[in-house]
Enzyme design. Structure first.
Site, mmCIF file in Angstrom:
data_model
loop_
_atom_site.group_PDB
_atom_site.id
_atom_site.type_symbol
_atom_site.label_atom_id
_atom_site.label_comp_id
_atom_site.label_asym_id
_atom_site.label_seq_id
_atom_site.Cartn_x
_atom_site.Cartn_y
_atom_site.Cartn_z
ATOM 1 C CE1 TYR A 92 0.260 1.988 4.439
ATOM 2 C CE2 TYR A 92 0.822 -0.654 4.074
ATOM 3 C CZ TYR A 92 1.023 0.317 5.362
ATOM 4 O OH TYR A 92 1.534 -0.001 6.232
ATOM 5 C CD1 TRP A 183 -4.204 -1.500 11.668
ATOM 6 C CD2 TRP A 183 -2.288 -1.558 9.883
ATOM 7 N NE1 TRP A 183 -4.166 -2.307 10.520
ATOM 8 C CE2 TRP A 183 -2.937 -2.565 9.226
ATOM 9 C CE3 TRP A 183 -1.627 -0.889 8.642
ATOM 10 C CZ2 TRP A 183 -2.854 -3.316 8.337
ATOM 11 C CZ3 TRP A 183 -1.014 -1.551 7.868
ATOM 12 C CH2 TRP A 183 -2.132 -2.961 7.706
ATOM 13 C CG ASP A 184 1.213 2.865 9.125
ATOM 14 O OD1 ASP A 184 1.766 2.463 8.030
ATOM 15 O OD2 ASP A 184 -0.006 2.839 9.208
ATOM 16 C CB THR A 185 3.959 2.525 14.831
ATOM 17 O OG1 THR A 185 4.052 3.503 14.214
ATOM 18 C CG2 THR A 185 4.362 2.204 16.334
#
Length: 237
Positions: A92, A183-185
């Site tokens: 993404y 969310w990424d972390t």
């Protein structure tokens, strides 16, 4: 799996950006593989974003609209997109194409060559970025906290330019609780703790128009860091 690659663009009221992002994505993806789908995770927009993507979907079967009637949050929208994806590799990137799309092949090739996760980094010494000083300070402060408190070995956890092997993401997602930006972390921290191979590489990146980050944001994200530290301790990963 019915294709090699699922590329996802998370979207919330980004109709104008999509007019550039969709054709540019198709052009870049065609250079990498003939087996791909472009999935637009449209998260409760009211500016005509869904209608624009639906028009593309009607004339190009490689484009898919994943619409939500209500706002889920970026993290939840990406998790939902993964569950709907058909690719062996899931990637993404941000709809404003802040990361130079010249790096897309490098991102996908990292997974092809054995990385479980590949992520672009704005903070490695060789990275070339263009953003205001306030955002730079906030980003460096946040990432320093993640390394110090959560023991991550990465430079940049929040860059919206990542790819995953299907198996890796399927393993990690059931434990990820962050619904939005964190969310990424959380994914990257959990991946490192589980022993997945995370490959980080420098990128060219420019700040999108209208993007603002305040120094106070570091404090807000700091609370997310502390909550994750507590959950990881409770889970005894």
């Amino acid at each position: 799996m019915s294709c090699e690659l699922t590329a996802v663009i998370p979207v919330y009221n980004d109709r104008m950006a999509l007019t550039i992002a969709i054709p540019e994505s198709l052009r870049r993806l065609e250079e990498i593989t003939s087996s791909f789908e472009l999935l637009v995770a449209e998260d409760g927009s009211d500016d005509g974003s869904a209608e624009l993507v639906a028009e593309w979907e009607g004339r190009d079967p490689r484009v898919r609209l994943l619409h939500s009637d209500e706002r889920l949050g970026r993290g939840c929208a990406l998790s939902r997109a993964f569950r709907a994806s058909q690719g062996e590799i899931f990637c993404y990137y941000d709809v404003d194409l802040a990361t130079d799309m010249i790096h897309l092949r490098e991102l996908i090739d990292a997974i092809r060559s054995g990385c479980d996760i590949a992520t672009g980094s704005r903070l490695m010494p060789a990275s070339k970025i263009d953003r205001d000083s306030g955002r730079e300070i906030a980003s460096r402060g946040y990432n320093a906290l993640v390394r110090c408190i959560l023991g991550s070995r990465l430079f940049d956890h929040q860059c919206g330019f990542k790819a995953f092997s299907y198996t890796c993401l399927k393993t990690l997602l059931p434990n990820v609780q962050a619904p939005h930006w964190f969310w990424d972390t959380e994914l990257l921290v959990r991946a490192q703790r589980r022993g997945f191979r995370v490959c980080e590489f420098p990128i060219r990146w420019r700040q999108g128009e209208g993007t603002t980050v305040k120094l106070s944001d570091v404090t807000g994200m700091g609370s997310e860091i502390l909550r994750l530290r507590w959950r990881l301790h409770a889970e005894k990963d």
